[in-house]
Design a protein around this motif. Structure first.
Motif, PDB file in Angstrom:
ATOM      1  N   GLU A  94      -8.552  -7.648 107.805  1.00 39.00           N
ATOM      2  CA  GLU A  94      -7.957  -8.013 109.098  1.00 39.00           C
ATOM      3  C   GLU A  94      -7.315  -6.773 109.684  1.00 39.00           C
ATOM      4  OE1 GLU A  94      -4.562 -10.921 111.129  1.00 39.00           O
ATOM      5  OE2 GLU A  94      -4.881 -10.938 108.950  1.00 39.00           O
ATOM      6  N   LEU A  95      -7.699  -6.454 110.936  1.00 43.51           N
ATOM      7  CA  LEU A  95      -7.135  -5.306 111.624  1.00 43.51           C
ATOM      8  C   LEU A  95      -5.944  -5.747 112.449  1.00 43.51           C
ATOM      9  CD1 LEU A  95     -10.373  -3.472 112.843  1.00 43.51           C
ATOM     10  CD2 LEU A  95      -9.182  -3.304 110.646  1.00 43.51           C
ATOM     11  N   LEU A  96      -4.799  -5.147 112.203  1.00 43.64           N
ATOM     12  CA  LEU A  96      -3.563  -5.483 112.906  1.00 43.64           C
ATOM     13  C   LEU A  96      -3.404  -4.595 114.130  1.00 43.64           C
ATOM     14  CD1 LEU A  96      -1.244  -5.656 109.765  1.00 43.64           C
ATOM     15  CD2 LEU A  96      -2.586  -7.502 110.796  1.00 43.64           C
ATOM     16  N   GLY A  97      -2.721  -5.109 115.145  1.00 40.90           N
ATOM     17  CA  GLY A  97      -2.458  -4.329 116.337  1.00 40.90           C
ATOM     18  C   GLY A  97      -2.720  -5.110 117.600  1.00 40.90           C
ATOM     19  N   ASP A  98      -2.478  -4.456 118.734  1.00 35.48           N
ATOM     20  CA  ASP A  98      -2.625  -5.119 120.021  1.00 35.48           C
ATOM     21  C   ASP A  98      -3.647  -4.437 120.915  1.00 35.48           C
ATOM     22  OD1 ASP A  98      -0.395  -7.011 119.593  1.00 35.48           O
ATOM     23  OD2 ASP A  98       0.808  -5.180 119.589  1.00 35.48           O
ATOM     24  N   HIS A  99      -4.150  -3.312 120.503  1.00 37.85           N
ATOM     25  CA  HIS A  99      -5.090  -2.568 121.328  1.00 37.85           C
ATOM     26  C   HIS A  99      -6.479  -2.607 120.679  1.00 37.85           C
ATOM     27  CE1 HIS A  99      -2.258  -0.729 124.257  1.00 37.85           C
ATOM     28  NE2 HIS A  99      -1.385  -0.997 123.284  1.00 37.85           N
ATOM     29  N   PRO A 100      -7.536  -2.234 121.401  1.00 37.34           N
ATOM     30  CA  PRO A 100      -8.888  -2.264 120.835  1.00 37.34           C
ATOM     31  C   PRO A 100      -8.947  -1.506 119.508  1.00 37.34           C
ATOM     32  CG  PRO A 100      -8.991  -1.850 123.190  1.00 37.34           C
ATOM     33  CD  PRO A 100      -7.542  -1.811 122.828  1.00 37.34           C
ATOM     34  N   ARG A 101      -9.660  -2.090 118.557  1.00 38.94           N
ATOM     35  CA  ARG A 101      -9.740  -1.489 117.239  1.00 38.94           C
ATOM     36  C   ARG A 101     -11.056  -1.896 116.570  1.00 38.94           C
ATOM     37  NH1 ARG A 101      -6.317  -5.339 118.328  1.00 38.94           N
ATOM     38  NH2 ARG A 101      -6.036  -7.153 116.958  1.00 38.94           N
ATOM     39  N   ARG A 102     -11.504  -1.032 115.697  1.00 42.67           N
ATOM     40  CA  ARG A 102     -12.774  -1.254 115.022  1.00 42.67           C
ATOM     41  C   ARG A 102     -12.695  -0.629 113.635  1.00 42.67           C
ATOM     42  NH1 ARG A 102     -18.817   0.653 117.166  1.00 42.67           N
ATOM     43  NH2 ARG A 102     -20.001  -0.603 115.659  1.00 42.67           N
ATOM     44  N   ALA A 103     -13.386  -1.210 112.645  1.00 49.17           N
ATOM     45  CA  ALA A 103     -13.313  -0.706 111.274  1.00 49.17           C
ATOM     46  C   ALA A 103     -14.701  -0.570 110.676  1.00 49.17           C
ATOM     47  CB  ALA A 103     -12.463  -1.629 110.413  1.00 49.17           C
ATOM     48  N   TRP A 104     -14.829   0.428 109.833  1.00 43.77           N
ATOM     49  CA  TRP A 104     -16.041   0.667 109.047  1.00 43.77           C
ATOM     50  C   TRP A 104     -15.644   0.760 107.579  1.00 43.77           C
ATOM     51  CZ3 TRP A 104     -14.861   2.885 113.602  1.00 43.77           C
ATOM     52  CH2 TRP A 104     -15.804   2.848 114.643  1.00 43.77           C
ATOM     53  N   LEU A 105     -16.451   0.214 106.722  1.00 44.05           N
ATOM     54  CA  LEU A 105     -16.305   0.400 105.284  1.00 44.05           C
ATOM     55  C   LEU A 105     -17.488   1.252 104.856  1.00 44.05           C
ATOM     56  CD1 LEU A 105     -14.361  -0.510 103.029  1.00 44.05           C
ATOM     57  CD2 LEU A 105     -16.041  -2.255 102.446  1.00 44.05           C
ATOM     58  N   GLY A 106     -17.227   2.516 104.592  1.00 46.89           N
ATOM     59  CA  GLY A 106     -18.325   3.455 104.399  1.00 46.89           C
ATOM     60  C   GLY A 106     -19.087   3.614 105.701  1.00 46.89           C
ATOM     61  N   GLN A 107     -20.382   3.322 105.690  1.00 42.25           N
ATOM     62  CA  GLN A 107     -21.197   3.422 106.893  1.00 42.25           C
ATOM     63  C   GLN A 107     -21.377   2.079 107.587  1.00 42.25           C
ATOM     64  OE1 GLN A 107     -22.558   6.347 108.192  1.00 42.25           O
ATOM     65  NE2 GLN A 107     -21.260   7.314 106.670  1.00 42.25           N
ATOM     66  N   GLU A 108     -20.813   1.021 107.042  1.00 41.77           N
ATOM     67  CA  GLU A 108     -21.047  -0.313 107.577  1.00 41.77           C
ATOM     68  C   GLU A 108     -19.890  -0.764 108.466  1.00 41.77           C
ATOM     69  OE1 GLU A 108     -21.872  -4.894 106.011  1.00 41.77           O
ATOM     70  OE2 GLU A 108     -21.577  -3.259 104.584  1.00 41.77           O
TER      71      GLU A 108
END
Length: 877
Positions: free
Chosen positions: A127-141
């Protein structure tokens, strides 16, 4: 209930389980990050115009950095449009987020990174916390994305599912500041486990990590070498898998042999087969045109010449169909090259075999030799006829060429003979020098009169044989002979030299013979002094030399090789000093933070008095007070399991996942002398099975840190046969893997492309009709009812060496007798599993199988291969 506990001092996430209640796991917040930025990241000019508008969502998705995979390190910098951004360590606040400084105006971007260490396969959620646009990668995925258009008072949960194989993973979070939303700019992440087993996860900003499978499969590797005549420059061809894809890239670099520095590079080209002419003027390479892929158009290649004095490049051979390989003449004035022709298939769809070799898929494709003059391109055919011809070597004066062809001969083993011919390049007439049974390679001595031949020990009768009386030598144990065709005098120079020869080069610069050999589990380089009759081993920073090329007019050679826990590198040899030094490690940057384990020698003597060599791989951070599961990896055939890095059965990766790995080198292997390798002949596992079992038991007695109830075994090809055979003789192992194994020796003998010819060496003068004790009694299929150990079978469905039916038959037998067995067929692949995406799944499946049975952790296997729905009792299929 399941509770995540956070160790503040070390940044460690621990998941513990109460035996009383199994409720959903609570979450934990990552407490310490590496942060890059913030940095101003304005929208492009005219971003509001339609069509073609570009908004925050596009900004969030835009690729910014070329480096992949990312391995951030505190203090290291990344270039950002005129200035450098540095990775800095930051601690999250009480709300679990890192507070970032908003820009004075417009959007901005920042990146957060954390390393996640997992001791076993685990599914979960991020789960990504925050109020602004956000994106996550685990390795290359990419695993989570959202927050675009959110406002401070409008929560916008951003979550994603993750699956974490055992090892180290890097979680990267990118966030974009939305000036319209305003307010605080905070970002963080929570992790949640979805399994219900006790588990420890470490989340840290330190880059030290465990070795990963992709480190082995995707790191740059050297695929070919060439050395300039003066020894100052090497042309090196590299190959890598493009990170995050299944695509591969090959390229050529010119490197100094003094220090490895790059002198030029051909990236993005199709250049291959780089070579230097021995006279020193030209460098050559080949480019290939893409084919349509429908099999109807012949591939075309162009052979290019580069004038090393002027830099001019010209096509010597332009768009040649089915171009093969080529060799320079010593004077640099001619090149011999091969082309092939493929006959049309019978339109009736029926093939009448012309002999045993005609069962091979490409047997009717004929390879012929041609000669081309340099630099004008005048060419002519050198060979033709019904059989393929092969070029071995030019004479020192360039006026003669050694060629050979293989002729089927069913009168005696190995059921084919080599016809060695000397072709006079002034008259284009040939003279047959020798008809051979065991010939492998041929080259001229510097005097141009004698020949250096590599062949089986029996090539010249008893002169090259060094085994006890009445014992049949193993013809795969390659020997070197110096032969004078005029007088028929022969010197078997390696008869009393225990290592087996892999390649050889008779230097015209210093007159010595250089041999790359198999010596026990190493592959070093030796020098043979003909005058003294002595062998000298050259020192090198690698244990296994996999390829080597020599300068034509200087005491320099360049090779590539590796060692346990040391990825392949380039080695330059000073032949006068007799030593090699590393000049480049292509994978060094990728592996700089990967933790290495220890490799120890461990040998034993069998109850029959035979010394058996071996080694053991220990996990990084090895703790002798723990109890580890053990994997026993063997071949058992005619070659030892070498000390190279990675490979198709990557022992370093297995050790990084918490396994101790034991590698025995049973009787019959080359590299230990002819008497030892001869034990392979007419044996088919009789001796080897007992040695592996006895060695494993003694290993367990000598190593109390191994759990004797959690021992697995794995082998491939002949080693796959050994796995099947072992399970019919012992219950020592708790799990086993057989890749491309042989279950019935008689069916392999008749069906495999090389079954009968391999048996001509392994079972000399023994056949299914005169040796039932071998072909039936040593076949695991006929003892399948004895198997109780869980067995994983894997096999390529297009295997031409060991037909897939060998695993098919054993699988049917084990299913019918109720033995625990699983079977993975790798669609469309041959004996080796090399296609990248399939190789990843195949490799991970092997470890997941061991995790299930040796660690009691079935989750990874069940995720890769969910249990099939069984039919109801009594239901008809």
């Amino acid at each position: 209930m399941l509770v995540w506990r956070f160790g503040v001092g070390v940044g460690c996430l621990l998941l513990a389980a109460s035996p009383l209640v199994a409720e959903p796991a609570s979450t934990v917040t990552v407490a310490r990050w590496l942060v890059l930025g913030p940095a101003p990241d304005p929208l492009p000019l005219h971003a509001q115009e339609k069509p073609g508008a570009f908004g925050l969502a596009d900004l969030l998705d835009a690729r910014r950095f070329a480096a992949a995979p990312w391995r951030p390190v505190e203090g290291e910098t990344v270039s950002w449009f005129g200035r450098d951004l540095a990775w800095t360590a930051r601690t999250a606040g009480d709300d679990g987020t890192v507070s970032l400084d908003p820009p004075e105006a417009g959007p901005a971007s920042a990146w957060l990174a954390v390393y996640v260490h997992v001791p076993r396969w685990q599914s979960g959620e991020v789960e990504l916390l925050g109020d602004h646009p956000r994106r996550a990668w685990l390795g290359q995925e990419a695993v989570a994305r959202g927050g675009v258009g959110a406002r401070q008072n409008e929560p916008d949960p951003v979550t994603g599912k993750v699956k974490l194989p055992a090892g180290t993973h890097v979680l990267i979070v990118r966030t974009v500041y939305d000036p319209e939303a305003g307010g605080r700019w905070n970002v963080g992440a929570r992790l949640r486990a979805t399994g219900d087993d006790a588990l420890a996860i470490e989340a840290t900003s330190a880059p030290a990590r465990s070795l990963d499978l992709l480190d082995i499969l995707e790191a740059p590797q050297v695929t070919s070498l060439a050395v300039a005549p003066d020894g100052k420059t090497a042309a090196v061809t590299y190959r890598r898998i493009v990170a995050g894809t299944n695509d591969d890239e090959s390229w050529v670099e010119l490197r100094s042999t003094a220090d490895g520095t790059a002198q030029g590079s051909w990236r993005g080209s199709s250049a291959a087969q780089v070579a230097f002419d021995p006279a020193g003027r030209w460098m050559s390479y080949v480019t290939r045109e893409p084919t349509r892929g429908d099999g109807n158009d012949a591939p075309r290649s162009t052979l290019w010449l580069v004038d090393r004095q002027t830099g001019a490049t010209l096509p010597l051979l332009d768009r040649v169909e089915r171009f093969g390989s080529y060799h320079w003449s010593p004077d640099g004035r001619q090149i011999v090259f091969s082309t092939s022709t493929r006959p049309d298939a019978d339109p009736r769809g029926i093939k009448r075999l012309e002999g045993l070799m005609d069962r091979w898929r490409d047997y009717r494709t004929r390879s012929a030799l041609n000669l081309v003059a340099v630099p004008d391109g005048t060419r002519r055919a050198l060979t033709a006829g019904a059989l393929s011809t092969r070029a071995h070597a030019f004479s020192p004066d360039g006026r003669r060429l050694l060629v050979s062809r293989t002729i089927e001969d069913l009168d005696e083993r190995p059921f084919a003979r080599q016809e060695l011919t000397e072709l006079d390049l002034s008259t284009f007439e040939g003279r047959t020098l020798r008809v051979s049974q065991w010939l492998q390679t041929a080259q001229y001595a510097p005097d141009g009169r004698r020949l250096l031949l590599r062949a089986g020990a029996s090539e010249f009768g008893a002169s090259g044989v060094n085994v006890p009386e009445g014992v049949i030598p193993n013809e795969a144990d390659s020997q070197l002979f110096i032969w004078d065709p005029a007088s028929d005098d022969v010197k078997a120079i390696t008869r009393d030299f225990a290592p087996a020869v892999q390649s050889e080069y008779w230097s015209r610069d210093d007159g010595h013979i250089y041999l790359s050999v198999t010596e026990r589990d190493e592959q070093p380089l030796y020098r043979y002094d003909e005058r003294r009759g002595t062998f000298t081993r050259l020192s090198a920073p690698v244990d296994v030399l996999t390829a080597i090329e020599f300068a034509a007019a200087a005491p320099v050679a360049v090779g590539t090789g590796s060692s346990p826990w040391q990825a392949p590198g380039l080695v330059a040899y000073d032949l006068r000093r007799g030593e090699g030094r590393a000049i480049q490690w292509p994978a060094a940057d990728r592996l700089r933070h990967a933790k290495a384990g220890e490799v120890r020698a461990w040998s034993f003597t069998t109850s029959a008095g035979t010394p058996i060599d071996g080694r053991v791989y220990l996990p990084p951070d090895f703790d002798p007070s723990r109890k580890y599961p053990l994997i026993v990896n063997y071949y058992g055939g005619t070659t030892p399991v070498a000390r190279d890095f990675g490979g198709r059965y990557p022992k370093e990766w297995w050790a990084s996942l918490g396994y101790v790995v034991y590698v025995p080198q049973p009787s019959g292997a080359t590299g230990y002398g002819q008497a030892f390798s001869a034990e392979h002949v007419n044996n088919w596992g009789r001796t080897v099975a007992g040695e592996i079992i006895e060695g494993t038991r003694k290993f367990l007695e000598a190593h109390p840190f191994v759990d004797p109830t959690r021992v697995g075994c794995i082998g491939a090809s002949y080693g796959g046969f050994m796995t099947m055979l072992l399970l019919t003789e012992t219950d020592l192992f708790a799990a086993a893997v057989s890749h491309a194994g042989i279950s019935s020796l008689s069916s392999y003998w008749g069906e495999g492309y090389w079954g009968y010819s391999y048996s001509a060496r392994a079972t000399a003068d023994s056949y299914p009709w005169n040796r039932r004790d071998l072909y039936v009694d040593q076949s695991p299929l006929f003892r399948a009812d004895r198997v109780k150990t869980p067995l994983l079978l894997t096999h390529g469905t297009a295997d031409t060496n060991v037909p897939v039916g060998e695993s098919d038959a054993f699988y049917v037998a084990l299913k019918l007798v109720g033995a625990p067995v699983e079977y993975l067929q790798v669609e469309g692949l041959d004996h080796l599993i090399l296609e990248h995406p399939k190789r990843i799944v195949w490799s991970r499946s092997i470890v997941a199988w061991f995790d299930k049975w040796l660690k009691g952790e079935p989750a990874w296997w069940d995720d890769l291969w969910p249990p099939a729905v069984a039919p109801a009792p009594g239901a008809r299929p």
